[in-house]
Design a protein around this motif. Structure first.
Motif, short mmCIF file in Angstrom:
data_model
loop_
_atom_site.label_atom_id
_atom_site.label_comp_id
_atom_site.label_asym_id
_atom_site.label_seq_id
_atom_site.Cartn_x
_atom_site.Cartn_y
_atom_site.Cartn_z
N LEU A 213 0.83 -1.21 0.00
CA LEU A 213 0.00 0.00 0.00
C LEU A 213 0.86 1.25 0.00
O LEU A 213 0.67 2.16 -0.82
CB LEU A 213 -0.93 -0.01 1.21
N LEU A 214 1.82 1.32 0.92
CA LEU A 214 2.63 2.53 1.04
C LEU A 214 3.50 2.75 -0.19
O LEU A 214 3.68 3.89 -0.63
CB LEU A 214 3.48 2.45 2.31
N LEU A 215 4.04 1.70 -0.75
CA LEU A 215 4.86 1.83 -1.96
C LEU A 215 4.03 2.38 -3.12
O LEU A 215 4.47 3.28 -3.84
CB LEU A 215 5.47 0.48 -2.33
N ALA A 216 2.82 1.85 -3.28
CA ALA A 216 1.95 2.32 -4.37
C ALA A 216 1.62 3.80 -4.20
O ALA A 216 1.61 4.56 -5.18
CB ALA A 216 0.68 1.48 -4.41
N LEU A 217 1.36 4.23 -2.97
CA LEU A 217 1.01 5.62 -2.73
C LEU A 217 2.24 6.53 -2.80
O LEU A 217 2.16 7.68 -3.26
CB LEU A 217 0.33 5.76 -1.37
N TRP A 218 3.38 6.03 -2.37
CA TRP A 218 4.63 6.80 -2.42
C TRP A 218 4.96 7.21 -3.85
O TRP A 218 5.52 8.29 -4.08
CB TRP A 218 5.74 5.96 -1.82
N GLU A 219 4.57 6.40 -4.81
CA GLU A 219 4.84 6.71 -6.22
C GLU A 219 4.07 7.92 -6.71
O GLU A 219 4.38 8.48 -7.76
CB GLU A 219 4.55 5.48 -7.08
N GLN A 220 3.05 8.36 -5.94
CA GLN A 220 2.33 9.59 -6.30
C GLN A 220 3.09 10.85 -5.89
O GLN A 220 2.67 11.96 -6.20
CB GLN A 220 0.93 9.58 -5.69
N LYS A 221 4.19 10.68 -5.14
CA LYS A 221 5.06 11.81 -4.76
C LYS A 221 4.31 12.87 -3.94
O LYS A 221 4.44 14.07 -4.17
CB LYS A 221 5.69 12.46 -6.00
N LYS A 222 3.49 12.39 -3.01
CA LYS A 222 2.78 13.28 -2.10
C LYS A 222 3.10 12.89 -0.67
O LYS A 222 3.43 11.72 -0.40
CB LYS A 222 1.26 13.17 -2.31
N PRO A 223 2.97 13.81 0.28
CA PRO A 223 3.16 13.43 1.69
C PRO A 223 2.11 12.41 2.12
O PRO A 223 0.92 12.56 1.84
CB PRO A 223 3.00 14.75 2.44
N ILE A 224 2.56 11.35 2.78
CA ILE A 224 1.69 10.30 3.31
C ILE A 224 1.76 10.34 4.82
O ILE A 224 2.86 10.37 5.40
CB ILE A 224 2.12 8.90 2.81
N TYR A 225 0.60 10.35 5.48
CA TYR A 225 0.54 10.32 6.94
C TYR A 225 -0.20 9.05 7.35
O TYR A 225 -1.40 8.92 7.13
CB TYR A 225 -0.16 11.58 7.47
N PHE A 226 0.54 8.12 7.91
CA PHE A 226 0.03 6.77 8.17
C PHE A 226 0.14 6.47 9.67
O PHE A 226 1.21 6.60 10.26
CB PHE A 226 0.86 5.75 7.38
#
Length: 376
Positions: A213-226
């Motif tokens: 999940l995090l890898l897929a979202l990281w590819e959007q190049k946006k800050p992720i708060y998990f």
């Protein structure tokens, strides 16, 4: 027949409105209006909501059908039906649109599963629905909200409504769907009863699912708060592997941890499924990885002794001494839970005074005053 449909907007119910607004043709209202009025509310809002509906009916402010949903009406439909015409019980993604269609067509609402209403003075419950498939329903549309990645919880903590409202079996949105809606956010945040349970049964973490999940979202190049508010993390799920993933892919500076008590006896009594040691270990690990643990505690749980409160206070002091933060809450009994109807234990004077001092120092936030007992 077409009725205008309105969601009664309040900032505290914006997440539930965000999830349901894509499914019905409705607008937002800040007071009752003619048509179909939809309310979603929790126990803390119930008294105010009931008064508003009763006033609107008494003074003819709106010619409306009133429908209630959310945690409080779902747990106490008979009470809600003293003020409302219908109650949608539990998940509303399927029941609410079907009920609105039935009202528009003039068909029998008894054919709609998952609702309650009065017929000839008696409350009629139309039966339970199967849990919804989250992938079939958008997490939001016009109103942006954190993405709900998981629903349900297997732990059954005695104070908590989550499993009674959404079931004891965890369900998850697929990565594909989460990715799609994440593209609408400038930064990516989530709701989940336990963020690190993503992709799992909720009892045993599956870090490979979290990493995917995090890898897929990281590819959007946006800050992720998990694992930050409005979601949280169980302390027994926090491992070195989990923290490696969070620090690699996410923008977090903190983690929200559900501690709830520093007393081993209380933790066992409320069914947390972990002990004090796991809370301490999670805080130490988070700090090792440069994250501030923000730990929630409940004071005044039923039958909690002064010694048990002092044990929790000792853990609070230990956390803030390490530069962690604490959110302290006064126990409020919630309908549908095993502790509904129980009274909060009196808060020891020395405990309340110490929490007050820590709050003045900016190390503890929340609301724990014993005055809450008057309205609990």
């Amino acid at each position: 027949m077409h009725f205008p449909v309105w969601f009664r907007y309040h900032p505290k119910n914006s997440y539930s409105i965000a999830a349901l607004l894509p499914l019905v043709e409705a607008d937002l209202a800040r007071q009752p209006k003619d048509g179909i009025m939809l309310y979603s509310f929790a126990t803390a809002q119930a008294k105010e909501v009931y008064a508003e509906v009763d006033r609107a009916r008494a003074f003819g402010a709106a010619q409306a059908v009133y429908i209630a949903g959310g945690p409080h009406p779902s747990a106490l439909p008979e009470e809600a039906l003293q003020h409302f015409d219908f109650v949608v019980i539990g998940e509303g993604e399927e029941s609410l649109p079907q009920l609105i269609r039935a009202l528009g067509r003039g068909s029998d609402p008894a054919a709609v599963k998952g609702i309650a209403f009065k017929r000839q003075g008696r409350v009629l419950f139309t039966g339970n629905r199967e849990p919804v498939d989250l992938d079939l329903y958008p997490p939001f549309s016009r109103i942006l909200a954190p993405i709900e990645i998981s629903r349900g919880c297997p732990w059954g903590c005695t104070y908590c409504q989550t499993p009674r409202l959404f079931g004891f079996c965890m369900r998850h949105r697929s990565i594909e769907v989460i990715e799609r809606y994440a593209r609408r956010h400038k930064d990516i945040r989530f709701t989940s009863p336990n963020a690190l349970a993503y992709g799992s049964d909720g009892r045993r973490p599956r870090m490979e699912k979290v990493e995917a999940l995090l890898l897929a979202l990281w590819e959007q190049k946006k800050p992720i708060y998990f694992g930050t508010f409005p979601s949280e993390v169980r302390p027994d799920f926090l491992t070195e592997k989990a923290l490696e993933l969070i620090t690699r892919y996410c923008a977090n500076k903190s983690l929200s941890l559900g501690g709830q008590s520093g007393s081993p006896t209380v933790l066992c009594r409320i069914g947390r499924g972990h002990g004090r040691e796991e809370i301490e270990a999670a805080c130490d690990l988070a700090l090792e990885f440069g994250l501030t643990p923000q730990v929630d505690f409940i004071f005044g749980l039923p039958q909690e002794s002064e010694e048990e409160q002092r044990q929790t206070l000792d853990l609070v002091r230990w956390i803030v001494a390490k530069k962690g933060k604490v959110r302290a809450h006064r126990f409020t009994p919630l309908p549908g839970t095993p502790l509904w109807g129980e009274l909060p234990a009196p808060l020891a004077g020395e405990v309340e005074a110490c929490l007050g001092r820590l709050a003045l120092e900016g190390r503890v936030t929340g609301s724990w005053s014993a005055s809450k007992d008057k309205t609990a």
